[in-house]
Design an enzyme around this catalytic site. Structure first.
Site, short mmCIF file in Angstrom:
data_model
loop_
_atom_site.label_atom_id
_atom_site.label_comp_id
_atom_site.label_asym_id
_atom_site.label_seq_id
_atom_site.Cartn_x
_atom_site.Cartn_y
_atom_site.Cartn_z
N TYR A 164 58.98 38.27 30.14
CA TYR A 164 59.25 39.36 29.20
C TYR A 164 60.44 38.98 28.30
O TYR A 164 60.96 37.87 28.39
CB TYR A 164 59.49 40.66 29.96
CG TYR A 164 58.23 41.16 30.66
CD1 TYR A 164 57.10 41.46 29.91
CD2 TYR A 164 58.16 41.28 32.04
CE1 TYR A 164 55.93 41.89 30.53
CE2 TYR A 164 56.98 41.70 32.66
CZ TYR A 164 55.88 42.01 31.90
OH TYR A 164 54.71 42.42 32.50
N GLY B 226 55.19 44.30 47.68
CA GLY B 226 54.58 45.05 46.59
C GLY B 226 53.23 45.62 46.97
O GLY B 226 53.07 46.80 47.32
N GLU C 61 25.01 52.08 63.53
CA GLU C 61 24.93 50.76 62.90
C GLU C 61 23.80 49.99 63.56
O GLU C 61 23.78 49.85 64.78
CB GLU C 61 26.27 50.02 63.05
CG GLU C 61 26.24 48.56 62.70
CD GLU C 61 25.69 48.27 61.29
OE1 GLU C 61 26.15 48.88 60.32
OE2 GLU C 61 24.79 47.41 61.21
N GLN D 198 28.16 43.91 55.30
CA GLN D 198 28.23 42.71 54.46
C GLN D 198 29.68 42.31 54.16
O GLN D 198 29.94 41.17 53.78
CB GLN D 198 27.48 42.94 53.17
CG GLN D 198 26.00 43.01 53.39
CD GLN D 198 25.24 43.21 52.12
OE1 GLN D 198 25.73 42.93 51.04
NE2 GLN D 198 24.03 43.70 52.25
N LYS E 173 39.43 33.87 52.47
CA LYS E 173 39.00 35.27 52.50
C LYS E 173 39.16 35.90 53.88
O LYS E 173 38.74 37.02 54.10
CB LYS E 173 37.54 35.38 52.04
CG LYS E 173 37.29 34.96 50.60
CD LYS E 173 38.03 35.89 49.67
CE LYS E 173 37.82 35.59 48.22
NZ LYS E 173 36.69 36.21 47.63
#
Ligand code: SF4
Length: 640
Positions: A171, A316, A409, A417, A427
């Site tokens: 910035y 954060g 289920e 999925q 991941k």
């Protein structure tokens, strides 16, 4: 157990009860005129209630021309003070401290946001926003310095406990400090002393107007990660000078817009990756040092402080995922903490579109009042079909509201999925959310029926008041000659471990699922080719996530054919149309299909007129991302 993060500390005269900091994050919740909305206040209040020691708000613009997003707060005018006073009052009720980050975005904005040409130290466009900025004259620089001081004074009047001067992330202040963006040859450019003149004048102006004892934190990027940008050694030198100028703490971040993945890294980036830079800064200053950078676990924060690398830890996105993290950690309820999974779907992806921020794992973020969970007036019997994240979320919320909830289920495991989405490299943290949901189902007494598909017959027996259908989707199978051959498998079956894959693989479909499956297979030593009909692969992936994925695919030598249409599948490859010609791609042992998903919902029709209400959520309604599916599940839980 966590004695370091829960020990008090002082920043100047500001006394904090613990070392856990909410860093500034643009949420886009304010009015366009920079005044605070109830949504903005309630969002911060949830953090204060959750036990954070210090909340540093998002960028308060010192001037409307310094806005980087449409709905950020501002204190460029006295008329804005009143609404922000209401914010500080509400935060102080919980004993937390609140500091206003004050900023001017300089060239990192565009005319669509500010309605005019951006400004900068030099007429060089930001590589991301790509708008030629106006080069500030010395007179204009002095005016901006005054605006910072005025803004800090207004922050003090509004009840803030201090200000954070935003000198990071490219910035305006950072633009002046860096030879990457500052090419001036007057007293504001060239040497380090000249490039620091602007921030030093700002600090001095703030102190003159808000008082010497009004705490000032300075945020800085340790390294800008752009060619010709500042590095950690420059930053250490700057830290020494800033401490001498009277700042009370330094908040060490990284990057500029052109290296945005350093500002907001996805799950591919290690936890606390900036902390070693903070430790370098800490070696040269005696004021408190705050670190940040994909820290989502209180134990990581504890390890950082106990190792002496930083004095405070900013969390954060972890605070978006769970505003109650400090209270839960203090009470030892670690398994109740919802962790940020670094997906970027709700926060950064939406912010890049200049819209309000949401969170995939915390649907109530920014809707704390609207989405508050209240006990239901009448206890009902709810059946939920489908144990993916949407179904589980619906079941959790309904059970918290006091209903009797049964979750069905058809597989022998929950997660649907979304569990498969955790398989590719980087991941794995997705599973933290699935395990959190499972824990909550048990905690709130949801009756789970695994290996059981909810049918009309079961519904007849159970006599529910309401059925929530969250049966997800199934892979779309295109009508291509050869599709039934034994060498053809679905990406879902590859990721679930149901399908064996040979050493050479062609993936048909280069969307997010196809590209992530390619990364997974290449990671296991397979030779992989992706064939995609569009001009680019993984276009449905979030920008920063995609960047790391593309690097991975390149490193693992995955071959990509774009603008290529599959015409036929053979025993050893595929025939495609490419550049107006038919050609063969191969040889390949296995062809993996990843050409999309279609909704699964046979139940709604069968249950018509049998129950009071049917609600369909997630992919069963329309195939989209997990962000939408989980939010719909949460809303369904509220609706019943
Ligand atoms: Fe973290 Fe994803 Fe939530 Fe963003 S949307 S805060 S990355 S879990």
């Amino acid at each position: 157990m966590l004695k370091y993060i829960f020990s008090p500390i002082k920043i100047g005269k500001m006394e904090l009860s613990n070392r856990l900091v909410v860093p500034p994050m643009v949420m886009n919740y304010c009015n366009e005129d920079g005044t605070a909305t109830e949504r903005f206040i309630a969002y911060h209040e949830a953090k204060a209630r959750g036990g954070w020691g210090l909340i540093i708000t998002e960028d308060y613009a010192v001037d409307p021309r310094g806005k980087g997003f449409s709905r950020i707060p501002g204190l460029w005018d006295d008329s804005q003070i009143e609404s922000h006073s209401r914010l500080t009052e509400r935060i102080h009720k919980y004993g937390a401290k609140i500091v206003a980050q004050i900023y001017h975005c300089g060239r990192q904005t565009n005319h669509l946001v500010i309605g005019e040409q951006p400004v900068a130290p030099s007429p060089i466009p930001c590589p991301v926003n790509q708008e030629m900025p106006h080069e500030l004259t010395v007179k204009e620089i002095k005016e901006v310095v005054e605006k910072f001081g005025d803004c800090a004074y207004r922050a003090k009047k509004a009840g803030f406990d201090g200000v954070e001067v935003h000198g990071a992330h490219g910035y305006l202040i950072a633009q002046f400090m860096s030879p990457y963006s500052n090419k001036r040859t007057d007293e504001y450019g060239g040497s380090l002393q000249n490039r620091l003149r602007f921030p030093l004048e700002i600090i001095s102006n703030i102190k003159a107007k808000a008082g010497n004892d009004f705490p000032v934190i300075f945020r800085i990027s340790a390294d800008e990660f752009v060619p010709g940008g500042r590095t950690i050694e420059d930053t250490k030198a700057i830290a020494i000078i800033l401490e001498d100028a009277g700042i009370n703490a330094i908040h060490v971040s990284a990057g500029v817009y052109a290296s945005a993945d350093a500002i907001i890294p996805p799950s591919a980036v290690r936890h606390g990756w900036i902390t070693d830079y903070a430790a370098e800064v800490k070696k040269v200053v005696s004021i408190p040092v705050i670190t940040v950078g994909r820290i989502n676990d209180p134990f990581v924060a504890e390890a950082i402080i106990s190792s002496g690398k930083a004095d405070l830890v900013s969390i954060g996105r972890g605070s978006l995922a769970d505003p109650e993290m400090p209270n839960k950690a203090a009470a030892g309820k670690f398994e109740d903490i919802v962790q940020c999974i670094g997906c970027m779907q709700g926060c950064i992806e939406r912010l890049f579109k200049n819209i309000d921020v949401k969170c995939l794992v915390n649907p109530s973020l920014g809707r704390e009042l609207e989405f508050a969970i209240q006990k239901a007036g009448i206890k009902k019997k709810i059946l939920v079909a489908g144990g993916g994240p949407a179904g589980m979320e619906a079941a959790i919320v309904a059970a918290k509201r006091g209903h009797e909830v049964h979750l069905y289920e058809k597989a022998d495991i929950l997660g649907g999925q979304y569990r498969l989405a955790s398989v590719p490299p980087s991941k794995g943290e997705i599973t933290t959310f699935i395990t959190w949901q499972k824990k909550q189902l048990n905690k709130y007494g949801v009756i789970i029926h695994l290996n059981t598909e909810l049918t009309a017959e079961i519904a007849d027996e159970q006599k529910p008041d309401i059925v929530i259908i969250a049966t997800g989707g199934k892979p779309f199978v295109p009508d291509i000659p050869g599709i039934d051959k034994p060498n053809v498998v679905a990406a879902h079956d590859v990721l679930s471990g149901k399908a064996d894959v040979g050493p050479k693989v062609i993936i048909v479909g280069g969307g997010m699922i196809g590209s992530e499956t390619a990364n997974h297979l290449a990671n296991h030593g397979k030779e992989v080719i992706i064939v995609e009909m569009l001009p680019q692969i993984a276009k449905d992936e979030e920008a920063n996530v995609r960047m790391y994925l593309m690097k991975d695919l390149e490193e693992k030598k995955v071959v990509v054919y774009t603008n290529t249409i599959v015409k036929e599948i053979d025993d050893d490859g595929i025939k495609v149309e490419r550049n107006g010609k038919t050609e063969k791609i191969g040889p390949a042992d296995t062809i993996v299909l990843a050409v999309g998903v279609k909704p699964v919902n046979n139940l709604a029709e069968q249950l018509q007129n049998k129950v009071e209400k049917i609600i369909t959520v997630g992919d069963a309604f329309e195939v989209r991302k997990a962000l939408e599916a989980i939010e719909e599940g949460y809303k369904a839980g509220l609706e019943v």
